[in-house]
Design an enzyme around this catalytic site. Sequence first.
Site, PDB file in Angstrom:
ATOM      1  N   HIS A 580      36.125 -12.549  60.234  1.00 18.03           N
ATOM      2  CA  HIS A 580      35.172 -11.447  60.284  1.00 18.03           C
ATOM      3  C   HIS A 580      33.790 -11.867  59.824  1.00 18.03           C
ATOM      4  O   HIS A 580      32.777 -11.438  60.371  1.00 18.03           O
ATOM      5  CB  HIS A 580      35.658 -10.338  59.347  1.00 18.03           C
ATOM      6  CG  HIS A 580      36.418  -9.313  60.085  1.00 18.03           C
ATOM      7  ND1 HIS A 580      37.750  -9.112  59.895  1.00 18.03           N
ATOM      8  CD2 HIS A 580      36.028  -8.441  61.028  1.00 18.03           C
ATOM      9  CE1 HIS A 580      38.158  -8.162  60.693  1.00 18.03           C
ATOM     10  NE2 HIS A 580      37.134  -7.738  61.402  1.00 18.03           N
ATOM     11  N   GLU A 820      45.207 -18.985  79.460  1.00 19.63           N
ATOM     12  CA  GLU A 820      45.089 -19.288  78.030  1.00 19.63           C
ATOM     13  C   GLU A 820      46.381 -19.834  77.456  1.00 19.63           C
ATOM     14  O   GLU A 820      46.467 -20.124  76.275  1.00 19.63           O
ATOM     15  CB  GLU A 820      44.572 -18.093  77.215  1.00 19.63           C
ATOM     16  CG  GLU A 820      45.038 -16.757  77.664  1.00 19.63           C
ATOM     17  CD  GLU A 820      44.416 -15.589  76.909  1.00 19.63           C
ATOM     18  OE1 GLU A 820      43.529 -15.773  76.074  1.00 19.63           O
ATOM     19  OE2 GLU A 820      44.855 -14.464  77.171  1.00 19.63           O
ATOM     20  N   ASP A 844      42.310 -19.397  73.119  1.00 20.20           N
ATOM     21  CA  ASP A 844      43.767 -19.505  73.037  1.00 20.20           C
ATOM     22  C   ASP A 844      44.277 -20.754  73.731  1.00 20.20           C
ATOM     23  O   ASP A 844      45.224 -21.380  73.267  1.00 20.20           O
ATOM     24  CB  ASP A 844      44.427 -18.252  73.630  1.00 20.20           C
ATOM     25  CG  ASP A 844      44.488 -17.127  72.603  1.00 20.20           C
ATOM     26  OD1 ASP A 844      44.838 -17.422  71.445  1.00 20.20           O
ATOM     27  OD2 ASP A 844      44.166 -15.978  72.947  1.00 20.20           O
ATOM     28  N   CYS A 891      35.807 -17.509  79.671  1.00 21.32           N
ATOM     29  CA  CYS A 891      35.327 -16.438  78.778  1.00 21.32           C
ATOM     30  C   CYS A 891      35.590 -16.734  77.310  1.00 21.32           C
ATOM     31  O   CYS A 891      35.313 -15.907  76.450  1.00 21.32           O
ATOM     32  CB  CYS A 891      35.935 -15.096  79.169  1.00 21.32           C
ATOM     33  SG  CYS A 891      37.719 -15.075  79.029  1.00 21.32           S
TER      34      CYS A 891
HETATM   35  C1  PEP Z   1      40.376 -16.562  74.581  1.00 18.54           C
HETATM   36  O1  PEP Z   1      41.523 -16.697  74.123  1.00 18.54           O
HETATM   37  O2  PEP Z   1      39.630 -17.531  74.851  1.00 18.54           O
HETATM   38  C2  PEP Z   1      39.833 -15.225  74.819  1.00 18.54           C
HETATM   39  C3  PEP Z   1      38.685 -15.047  75.410  1.00 18.54           C
HETATM   40  O3  PEP Z   1      40.555 -14.178  74.342  1.00 18.54           O
HETATM   41  P1  PEP Z   1      40.521 -13.708  72.797  1.00 18.54           P
HETATM   42  O4  PEP Z   1      39.515 -14.549  72.078  1.00 18.54           O
HETATM   43  O5  PEP Z   1      40.191 -12.264  72.807  1.00 18.54           O
HETATM   44  O6  PEP Z   1      41.923 -14.003  72.402  1.00 18.54           O
HETATM   45 MG    MG Z   2      42.863 -14.962  74.084  1.00 19.62          MG
END
Ligand code: PEP
Ligand code: MG
Length: 957
Positions: A580, A820, A844, A891
């Site tokens: 956080h 992921e 991930d 992403c």
């Molecule tokens: C990721 O795993 O890269 C992703 C974009 O999802 P999150 O960070 O929300 O797990």
């Molecule tokens: Mg993810």
Amino acid sequence: MLTLRESDIQLGCRADDWRAALDQAAASLVDAGLTTPDYREGLLSRETQSSTYLGNAIAIPHGTPESRAHVLNTGVRVLQFPEGVEWHDGQPVHVLVTIAAQNDEHLDILRQLTHVLDRDDVAQRLAGASDTEEVVGLLSRAPLRARLDADTLCLGTPARDLGELAMAGAARLRQAGCVGDGFIAELASARLQWLGQGAWLAIAERDVVTPALSLVTPADELEAHGESVNGVFCLAASGDSHLGLLDQVATLLEHGELETLRRGDAATLLALLAGEGGATRTRQVRVLNAHGLHARPAKQLVQVAREQALPIGVRLAEGGVESVSATSLTKVIGLGARRGQWLVLSAAGEDADSALSAVADAVNDGLGEAVEAFDDSHEDMPAATPAEASPAPSPLPDDTAHQAVAASPGLAIAPVFVMRLPRFDYARLADDAAAETRRLEAAVAEGAAQLAALTRSAPGGEVAEVLSMHEEMLDDPELLQAAREGIQEGYSAEAAWWEAIDTAACAQERLADRLLAERAADLRDVGRRVLGRLCDVELPEPPAHPYILVMEDVGPSDVARLDTQRVRGLLTARGGATAHSAILARALGIPAVVGAGDRIMALANDTPLILDGESGRIVPAPSTARRERAEQQLADRERRERDAWEARFEPAQTRDGQRVEVAANLGNTAHAADAVSRGAEGVGLLRTEFLFMAHAQAPDLDTQVTEYREALDALDGRPLVARTLDVGGDKPLPYWPVPQEDNPFLGLRGIRLALTRPEVLATQLEALLRAAVGRPLRIMLPMVKDVAELRTARAMLDRLLSDIAPDARATDVQLGVMIEVPSSALLAGSLAVEADFFSVGTNDLTQYALAIDRGHPELSAQADGLHPAVLRLIEMTVEAAHAQGKWVGVCGELASDATAVPVLVGLGVDELSVSARQVPMVKARLRDISMDTARDQARRALSRATAAEVRDALEQA
Ligand code: PEP
Ligand code: MG
């Protein structure tokens, strides 16, 4: 404390199964005005973690800590099921004692019920009871035991004669709730009996609520009848239940140990009164279990105790002096031990030490539960001796780059200010209460004066507000009073003050309101300031010039309170990029590097440091040449940021015209307009779980339609890539309980979890379709491992597309999957046939490919998305997608890493989705590179063997 009343009992209930019974219990809490209906989910969730069956046909359902927010009043409802209900663990239940409690009050109920568990016929009698009084009678507390514990001791009391000591003892018993005014009146005229060895006994019987014994010792030398006074015992007698207490005093007399009264602290005296002197061996061990010694860990403790050849006693160090047998489950539960409390184990005879060690080891190991070490930083336990203290970390070498975790982009060049929490060494006990009180009052006054001076010189704004709030906290008369009382009990000014601070801070932490709860950190700050004065330890004050703040770890409230005028960067020894605090630092635009390890704490204050929040590197004491380069970079960066901002609305493309869409990652639909104003060409990842987390229960169709529409309206025809609910793992949803798992990251999460409640997923898909009438809609599924999950979701989407009239829903719809999980990259060929697009979640994907927890405090620095293994998975993904004419986005955080951008583009990625703040800079970065350079960078990266080699190769290019 919770107690049972007749009005709490509901007789003659009937239920087909345990869920129906639990529903009735939840409804009865609501009817009694104790909870809101949402508490039901907490009860259910608690059962999925473990059964609340207690024994003897009684279960005690209670909510999870998260569900405490739904408790309106603390209370209990008892439902009797004469025909019985089979609980989910196969146990027959006749009585549900359902608890609505805002903290650990269920332990009190548990303790009250333990005596019922010992009685053979209770189950049948509870099932057959025909009036509420009978049920209360059966369940009610066993007669109170006589009290003699830390709360009834009164050590180091200023007094002029025996009478004053006796009255202090009576007053202490009244404070502890054992006696009323009648007792004090009777004791005032009672004759004191001489026990010998400098001890006297005063007894009274009037107005006794609980039989109890108080021991009062004088603060100064005192004589009476020509004898020096060691102490006065003050006995609240009732029937014969106090006789055991007199036995304990007699034992002390026999052992000639009354002489030690004046020298011993509370723990020593309680140990003597508990008969732990002589041949009896003892061992103290702390309870680490989050919820104390509840039924399961208690069972384990009993088992280990039974395996020993000797009888083992156990008591609470700060509880009564009566040890219970460690082989009795009900007695062990009856201690009501909470996390952090110390148990005193005792045994006598040969091998006593090894038996005690076996039990103590089991307690330290968590008694079958995963436990965390107790945070001792504020405990008044003896401090570690220098020989035991861990060696100081060696400092980082000068002018050498040190790799850590990039947490918030930006470059900072400034001297460091290392916030080392000072170590306070002090004695726990003190003889002279009057002198301790004077020391405390002087220290508080000095602390207040310091704060007043700081407030006057503060630049204003948040810093001044925080300082003046600290001043007010210090002015709190209750805090000072609590500390004064501690001193009267024999504690030193330091120990009494910290106890008062810690108690208040713990109470604050329990508040449901997060902001208020975070004020606990302020209280401890204030507490340390006074402790600093008492121990003559200087507290670190940040310098007046700009600096990089270096800390062990940083909490969100620390970040929120940062003086953004002076703090140029943030560097921490622990923490991951997804913490956080890192997120807050990004929101405040403060460059941050985290998880840099203990060695940064050895940096000397004012050491110049270069901190690169983009690459995660720091360089202490840089050479002049390096520093000038960094300053040049900083100036360049500021110029590039200005230029990037100017050009933010230009289409994102490489220097030679290759379009690569740059979109924004959002967690809140309300921020879509801001993303567009920063030049985002769409939303590439809408983390819809935050919408779900913002509600107390799953948002219904209309609520979701409204929220998604807000983003789509702001996007004004730009595409929206909405990820379906991605909870589980590190993102729990309170109203969607998941059974406790050993490896939540490898458990029920993402699409796996969503498919267990298809109605929730279907509602979400429908809401997205209905919200996106006339606009491009991209839906993507998280954590997909192979095509089977895609097919199930596709079938659901197809059904909705055929059920909803085309004019009431989006028609330009694509269904894609997130890549992921390594298996989905390896199987991208089969997935690409059926998916409309891919979006690579590098956060991930890196975690699973490298088997490094993305939030791991020490390892996450190595979880670098530029690892060649991850890049190969991305390469495979892109090739498979393009072979089927499908597009690929990225992403994860890697998409905004300036070094990674050319590599991703070179690998053929079609879209980059980054946090909204990053959009202008990522677009600018694209304009910087040609496709030839990008492909060349990708080739270079793929040919290296480690992430570090990749970064080196790319930087040298
Ligand atoms: C990721 O795993 O890269 C992703 C974009 O999802 P999150 O960070 O929300 O797990
Ligand atoms: Mg993810």
